[in-house]
Design a protein around this motif. Structure first.
Motif, short mmCIF file in Angstrom:
data_model
loop_
_atom_site.label_atom_id
_atom_site.label_comp_id
_atom_site.label_asym_id
_atom_site.label_seq_id
_atom_site.Cartn_x
_atom_site.Cartn_y
_atom_site.Cartn_z
N LYS A 60 6.07 11.01 -10.64
CA LYS A 60 4.74 11.48 -10.23
C LYS A 60 4.30 10.84 -8.92
O LYS A 60 3.61 11.47 -8.13
CB LYS A 60 3.72 11.20 -11.34
CG LYS A 60 3.84 12.18 -12.50
CD LYS A 60 3.47 13.56 -12.03
CE LYS A 60 3.77 14.66 -13.00
NZ LYS A 60 3.46 15.98 -12.45
N ARG A 61 4.72 9.59 -8.70
CA ARG A 61 4.39 8.94 -7.41
C ARG A 61 5.19 9.60 -6.28
O ARG A 61 4.68 9.77 -5.18
CB ARG A 61 4.71 7.44 -7.46
CG ARG A 61 3.57 6.62 -8.03
CD ARG A 61 3.63 5.17 -7.57
NE ARG A 61 4.80 4.46 -8.09
CZ ARG A 61 4.82 3.82 -9.26
NH1 ARG A 61 3.75 3.80 -10.03
NH2 ARG A 61 5.92 3.20 -9.66
N TYR A 62 6.43 9.97 -6.59
CA TYR A 62 7.28 10.60 -5.58
C TYR A 62 6.77 12.00 -5.24
O TYR A 62 6.63 12.36 -4.08
CB TYR A 62 8.73 10.69 -6.07
CG TYR A 62 9.62 11.46 -5.13
CD1 TYR A 62 10.10 10.89 -3.96
CD2 TYR A 62 9.95 12.79 -5.40
CE1 TYR A 62 10.89 11.60 -3.08
CE2 TYR A 62 10.74 13.51 -4.53
CZ TYR A 62 11.21 12.91 -3.38
OH TYR A 62 11.98 13.64 -2.50
N TYR B 292 -0.13 9.92 -18.13
CA TYR B 292 0.70 9.54 -16.99
C TYR B 292 1.16 10.74 -16.18
O TYR B 292 1.93 10.60 -15.25
CB TYR B 292 1.92 8.74 -17.45
CG TYR B 292 1.58 7.39 -18.06
CD1 TYR B 292 0.64 6.55 -17.48
CD2 TYR B 292 2.22 6.96 -19.22
CE1 TYR B 292 0.33 5.31 -18.04
CE2 TYR B 292 1.92 5.72 -19.79
CZ TYR B 292 0.97 4.90 -19.19
OH TYR B 292 0.68 3.68 -19.74
N LYS C 139 6.17 7.87 -14.34
CA LYS C 139 5.25 7.35 -13.32
C LYS C 139 5.87 7.41 -11.93
O LYS C 139 5.21 7.78 -10.96
CB LYS C 139 4.87 5.90 -13.64
CG LYS C 139 3.93 5.75 -14.83
CD LYS C 139 3.61 4.26 -15.01
CE LYS C 139 3.21 3.95 -16.44
NZ LYS C 139 3.20 2.51 -16.72
N LYS C 140 7.16 7.06 -11.86
CA LYS C 140 7.84 7.05 -10.55
C LYS C 140 8.02 8.47 -10.03
O LYS C 140 7.88 8.71 -8.83
CB LYS C 140 9.18 6.33 -10.65
CG LYS C 140 9.03 4.83 -10.84
CD LYS C 140 10.37 4.12 -10.72
CE LYS C 140 10.20 2.64 -10.45
NZ LYS C 140 10.31 1.80 -11.66
N PRO D 100 3.89 14.60 -7.18
CA PRO D 100 3.04 14.97 -8.32
C PRO D 100 3.19 16.43 -8.76
O PRO D 100 2.75 16.80 -9.84
CB PRO D 100 1.61 14.70 -7.83
CG PRO D 100 1.71 14.60 -6.34
CD PRO D 100 3.10 14.20 -6.01
N SER E 274 -6.12 16.49 -11.37
CA SER E 274 -6.07 15.04 -11.16
C SER E 274 -7.06 14.31 -12.08
O SER E 274 -7.03 13.09 -12.20
CB SER E 274 -6.36 14.71 -9.71
OG SER E 274 -7.70 15.01 -9.40
#
Length: 144
Positions: free
Chosen positions: A73-75, A99, A70-71, A77, A142
């Motif tokens: 992908k937030r940083y 995720y 998750k982290k 994608p 997405s």
């Protein structure tokens, strides 16, 4: 077609034996830019090195593979994250994809072959992205 050796790879696994095997087989395929992390925290602390592909162990001591995923992908994608798991569990596989993992593989005697196939798949995806309108693909991806 760009040289596939230009991929920057991360291997994140608290099992050093497995990680060493992955590194060997990836090097045999001609991938030399491989960085190994024995835990998720170290991986996240170095995410600014912008790897192209991360082989991420699902089950680690310090922080779960899902949290790391998750982290990442937030940083960014656009990093391809491949979840690697010791046990075959359909729920884990579905969650990994939900995720944002690109793929999910089981640790078995065949894992090196699977890594090769996935890297080849990523090469094809990147080629398609270059050819088509990337924004449409990004929007499409997405939804998953």
């Amino acid at each position: 077609m760009e040289n596939q050796n230009q991929f920057k790879l991360f291997i994140v696994d608290d099992d050093v034996f497995c990680a060493t095997l992955y590194q060997k087989s990836l090097r045999n395929m001609g991938h030399n830019d491989i960085t190994y992390f024995s835990n998720g925290t170290d991986c996240l602390n170095n995410i600014n090195l912008n790897p192209d592909i991360i082989f991420l162990d699902h089950n680690m001591e310090d922080i779960t593979g899902f949290e790391v995923l998750k982290k990442i992908k937030r940083y960014n994608p656009n990093i391809y994250v491949v979840m690697v798991s010791g046990q075959e569990n359909i729920t884990t596989a579905i969650d990994a994809l939900k995720y944002g993992a690109f793929d999910y593989i089981i640790k078995d005697s065949d894992v090196s072959t699977k890594m090769t196939l996935i890297i080849n798949k990523i090469i094809r995806v990147k080629e398609e992205l270059k050819k088509s309108n990337p924004t449409i693909i990004q929007r499409f991806l997405s939804f998953f």
